[in-house]
Enzyme design. Sequence first.
Site, mmCIF file in Angstrom:
data_model
loop_
_atom_site.group_PDB
_atom_site.id
_atom_site.type_symbol
_atom_site.label_atom_id
_atom_site.label_comp_id
_atom_site.label_asym_id
_atom_site.label_seq_id
_atom_site.Cartn_x
_atom_site.Cartn_y
_atom_site.Cartn_z
ATOM 1 N N CYS A 45 37.041 28.436 11.271
ATOM 2 C CA CYS A 45 37.552 29.724 11.722
ATOM 3 C C CYS A 45 38.354 29.496 13.002
ATOM 4 O O CYS A 45 37.925 28.756 13.890
ATOM 5 C CB CYS A 45 36.378 30.648 11.993
ATOM 6 S SG CYS A 45 36.818 32.085 12.963
ATOM 7 N N GLU A 92 0.847 -1.197 0.000
ATOM 8 C CA GLU A 92 0.000 0.000 0.000
ATOM 9 C C GLU A 92 0.882 1.247 0.000
ATOM 10 O O GLU A 92 2.068 1.161 0.369
ATOM 11 C CB GLU A 92 -0.861 0.003 1.271
ATOM 12 C CG GLU A 92 -0.042 0.240 2.526
ATOM 13 C CD GLU A 92 -0.682 -0.286 3.817
ATOM 14 O OE1 GLU A 92 -0.832 -1.508 3.935
ATOM 15 O OE2 GLU A 92 -1.005 0.542 4.663
ATOM 16 N N CYS A 111 37.735 33.828 7.824
ATOM 17 C CA CYS A 111 36.345 33.726 8.258
ATOM 18 C C CYS A 111 35.568 34.963 7.803
ATOM 19 O O CYS A 111 36.000 36.084 8.067
ATOM 20 C CB CYS A 111 36.305 33.612 9.776
ATOM 21 S SG CYS A 111 34.640 33.742 10.439
ATOM 22 N N ASP A 160 2.855 10.439 3.125
ATOM 23 C CA ASP A 160 3.824 11.365 3.718
ATOM 24 C C ASP A 160 3.093 12.375 4.602
ATOM 25 O O ASP A 160 2.897 13.528 4.234
ATOM 26 C CB ASP A 160 4.594 12.079 2.601
ATOM 27 C CG ASP A 160 5.923 12.610 3.090
ATOM 28 O OD1 ASP A 160 6.250 12.388 4.270
ATOM 29 O OD2 ASP A 160 6.629 13.247 2.300
ATOM 30 N N LYS A 177 2.881 4.553 1.006
ATOM 31 C CA LYS A 177 3.401 5.119 2.254
ATOM 32 C C LYS A 177 3.048 6.602 2.216
ATOM 33 O O LYS A 177 3.607 7.365 1.423
ATOM 34 C CB LYS A 177 4.905 4.908 2.359
ATOM 35 C CG LYS A 177 5.478 5.417 3.664
ATOM 36 C CD LYS A 177 6.918 4.965 3.822
ATOM 37 C CE LYS A 177 7.475 5.294 5.199
ATOM 38 N NZ LYS A 177 7.391 6.697 5.567
ATOM 39 N N CYS A 194 35.210 35.514 17.497
ATOM 40 C CA CYS A 194 34.395 35.493 16.279
ATOM 41 C C CYS A 194 32.928 35.659 16.663
ATOM 42 O O CYS A 194 32.372 34.820 17.359
ATOM 43 C CB CYS A 194 34.596 34.171 15.539
ATOM 44 S SG CYS A 194 33.526 33.994 14.106
ATOM 45 N N LYS A 234 11.121 2.913 -0.391
ATOM 46 C CA LYS A 234 11.039 4.359 -0.667
ATOM 47 C C LYS A 234 11.202 4.671 -2.155
ATOM 48 O O LYS A 234 11.905 3.960 -2.871
ATOM 49 C CB LYS A 234 12.148 5.087 0.112
ATOM 50 C CG LYS A 234 12.027 5.000 1.621
ATOM 51 C CD LYS A 234 11.003 5.995 2.121
ATOM 52 C CE LYS A 234 11.241 6.422 3.547
ATOM 53 N NZ LYS A 234 12.116 7.509 3.776
ATOM 54 N N TYR A 271 -4.335 2.471 8.696
ATOM 55 C CA TYR A 271 -3.590 1.347 8.118
ATOM 56 C C TYR A 271 -3.007 0.396 9.169
ATOM 57 O O TYR A 271 -2.350 -0.580 8.831
ATOM 58 C CB TYR A 271 -2.478 1.849 7.196
ATOM 59 C CG TYR A 271 -1.546 2.875 7.832
ATOM 60 C CD1 TYR A 271 -0.756 2.555 8.927
ATOM 61 C CD2 TYR A 271 -1.484 4.178 7.338
ATOM 62 C CE1 TYR A 271 0.080 3.484 9.517
ATOM 63 C CE2 TYR A 271 -0.642 5.126 7.921
ATOM 64 C CZ TYR A 271 0.137 4.766 9.011
ATOM 65 O OH TYR A 271 0.957 5.689 9.609
ATOM 66 N N CYS A 325 34.668 37.197 11.089
ATOM 67 C CA CYS A 325 35.611 37.906 11.956
ATOM 68 C C CYS A 325 36.970 38.146 11.318
ATOM 69 O O CYS A 325 37.825 38.810 11.894
ATOM 70 C CB CYS A 325 35.791 37.156 13.274
ATOM 71 S SG CYS A 325 36.738 35.645 13.112
HETATM 72 S S1 IVH Z 1 2.629 0.872 9.061
HETATM 73 C C1 IVH Z 1 4.532 -0.819 13.031
HETATM 74 N N1 IVH Z 1 1.671 1.857 6.825
HETATM 75 O O1 IVH Z 1 5.592 5.654 7.975
HETATM 76 C C2 IVH Z 1 4.495 -0.053 11.766
HETATM 77 N N2 IVH Z 1 3.079 3.246 8.123
HETATM 78 O O2 IVH Z 1 8.405 5.177 8.420
HETATM 79 C C3 IVH Z 1 3.292 0.767 11.603
HETATM 80 N N3 IVH Z 1 3.376 5.493 7.198
HETATM 81 O O3 IVH Z 1 5.399 5.792 11.453
HETATM 82 C C4 IVH Z 1 3.361 1.648 10.429
HETATM 83 N N4 IVH Z 1 2.097 5.233 5.442
HETATM 84 O O4 IVH Z 1 3.856 7.320 10.076
HETATM 85 C C5 IVH Z 1 2.449 2.090 7.892
HETATM 86 N N5 IVH Z 1 0.701 2.611 4.860
HETATM 87 C C6 IVH Z 1 1.471 2.831 5.918
HETATM 88 C C7 IVH Z 1 2.100 4.069 6.121
HETATM 89 C C8 IVH Z 1 2.912 4.239 7.240
HETATM 90 C C9 IVH Z 1 2.860 6.073 6.100
HETATM 91 C C10 IVH Z 1 4.295 6.163 8.122
HETATM 92 C C11 IVH Z 1 3.956 6.009 9.576
HETATM 93 C C12 IVH Z 1 5.144 5.343 10.184
HETATM 94 C C13 IVH Z 1 6.213 5.719 9.213
HETATM 95 C C14 IVH Z 1 7.383 4.774 9.267
#
Ligand code: IVH
Length: 725
Positions: A464, A135, A440, A139, A137, A470, A335, A247, A443
């Site tokens: 420096c 799924e 620097c 932000d 991630k 400074c 990522k 999630y 100074c």
């Molecule tokens: S699962 C025990 N699912 O990513 C793990 N996290 O880098 C529970 N995040 O702290 C997290 N989307 O804030 C999970 N689909 C997703 C997510 C997700 C974003 C964030 C979350 C977590 C961080 C970890």
Amino acid sequence: MSASTPSAPSPLRSIPVEALAREDAANELAALTDEIAGHDRRYYEDDAPLVTDAEYDRLRRRYEDIEARFPELKTEDSLSEKVGVQVSSKFAKITHSVPMLSLANAFSDEEVEEFVARVKRFLNLGDGEVAFTAEPKIDGLSCSLRYEKGRLVSAATRGDGAVGEDVTANVRTIGEIPQKLAGQDVPDVIDVRGEVYMDAEDFIALNARQAEAGKQIFANPRNAAAGSLRQLDSAITASRPLRFFAYAWGEASALPADTQHGVVQAFARWGLPTNPLTILAHDAAGLLAHYRHIGGERAKLGYDIDGVVYKVDRLDLQRRLGFVSRSPRWALAHKFPAEQAVTVLNEIDIQVGRTGALTPVAKLAPVNVGGVVVSNATLHNEDYIRGIGGDGQPIRDGVDIRVGDTVVVQRAGDVIPQVVSVVLEKRPASAQPYHFPDVCPACGSHAVREVDPKTGKQDAVRRCTGGLICPAQAVERLRHFVSRNAFDIEGLGEKQVHAFYEWGLVKEPADIFTLEARNAASLQRIENRDGWGKTSVTNLFAAIESRRKIALDRFVFALGIRHVGETNARRLARHYGSMEALRDAAVAAQMPKEDVVANDAWAEMINIEGIGAVVAEAVVDFFDEPHNRDALAALLKEVEPQPLEAVASGSPVSGKTVVFTGSLEKMTRDEAKAMAERLGAKVAGSVSAKTDIVVAGPGAGSKLEKARSLNVQVITEDEWFELVS
Ligand code: IVH
């Protein structure tokens, strides 16, 4: 010229982990601990990160790699045991009954394949299949929503993973989050976890409104969401268009399904928003296909995502896999690569930090990098500009960076991005190689690159030499002194320190404490200047008074000794017990350093767990400087540092060395090992006089015999469970 840079990375950073000596590894772990903690604070507390996510991940990886290579250096305050940061005192606290953890990261297909293989190996599944969910991630920032009898009773941010901030009133203003869950199978108690985020369009509109009102502009939707949720006035949160995806979960009196996707489907039935791009896959190829699919959809989603999360679907398998330090072994965040854009480098600005480090900053023609307008980027250091890497080898094929160049900038969900390469074809004929200043800019003192006496290597950073004459360094030192993890003086922030320094009221730390008493006029002198009223001055003096007693480790940290961040400050404070003892030891250790054997004080200092020659050298140098000794003496007249309390001991096996042998019936060898380590034990492969416990299963042979001959305690698997339960 401005004067605000994070401290420069240690020169050790360029040495591969495999080549690090133990002592250097200890020093670097300590330096990394502080650097990472600093970034964590900028990210979680201030909602204003200083480095790219990729850069942060690199630091974190290096930390973990060093810890993996030198497990004996792992301490009870290891970062791998922590998530996030301490919560802000602005909010009431909520303790998470089940901690909120983080996710391990991957950046390549191979790492995903390795993750799948590792899961199977751990579970001893051979060719058997394991199902995974995949799924987006999101932000945003994670949030835990507690529902009791279906009603929302509280909501908390992640905080440090154990304790979060109470944002219940604010969460109640988010329309998408139900106040009541609907359904037959809603358990009595459940902590629903997910991500609070802001749509890209709403983010742009919010920033436009903020700009018009002359208020804070947010760097990206994540910061906008965090800034909006962490408001003391929930009316402000209500005016910000926040959204939510569920999630995961924490404590639950019962669960509506025995799989990850089953529980999330139940969330959707109960009225919680869940992400439609969630699928089930049965192997790495399936996960990677979905990663590419989501990558293709990313620009059209309308909200920021920074990767794809994979989770083992069966909850019984999740339980068996458990956790390794701060993240579950059953999940992985894959990522996306960083985003880049092309622009022109107009100027190179040199900033001077607290330790005198000169840091080059690129001033760019503003450019949109993945939705954020960027006009400053880091150029790291002098060698980086010249096309030379940390290991002395060419980077970018040795191409240097010049004012006037067209450059590629990269960011990954951050505020200060970096210049990564030059478009040589576009270099103007007039562009000249950049001459890094050797004086620097603040100074005029010489700025030099030190040579490490041990390795003969030149430091990547030019510094420096002006020390306290400074102004940039003096102000930066004062700012460090009053900062959150040092003296933490409320009402004395960056702006005030600058002003007081310029007005001649505070030149060194002790001046802060004599400010009120020094002259009766000082009150009025402050009061009548920009924005200072009677109340703010009175409050400031009260805040200063309240810090006349302070924990010794904070005091040591506040001094701003090179290489002495929070971790090393704690080590020194614990070891010496008082500021006077530390000072006297440092002065004594100053004698002939070459003659290590003859110099007991020096030998004692480098023998402190985690403190090596580099740190000790810095401590000794600090106290060798008469000005520093004077400044400290003046300060000790005003402030009384308090010795640290002893540390509490952990589980019944913490600190013990355990060996598992024979076949185990209730857990795999990996699970057993992970469990023991989680409880603070060291797991060894062979039995020796140092072994404390041998857990022996059926079929145990020579190790069991050896344990008996050495009189080491031998227990069964069941007895082990009894011991640790
Ligand atoms: S699962 C025990 N699912 O990513 C793990 N996290 O880098 C529970 N995040 O702290 C997290 N989307 O804030 C999970 N689909 C997703 C997510 C997700 C974003 C964030 C979350 C977590 C961080 C970890």
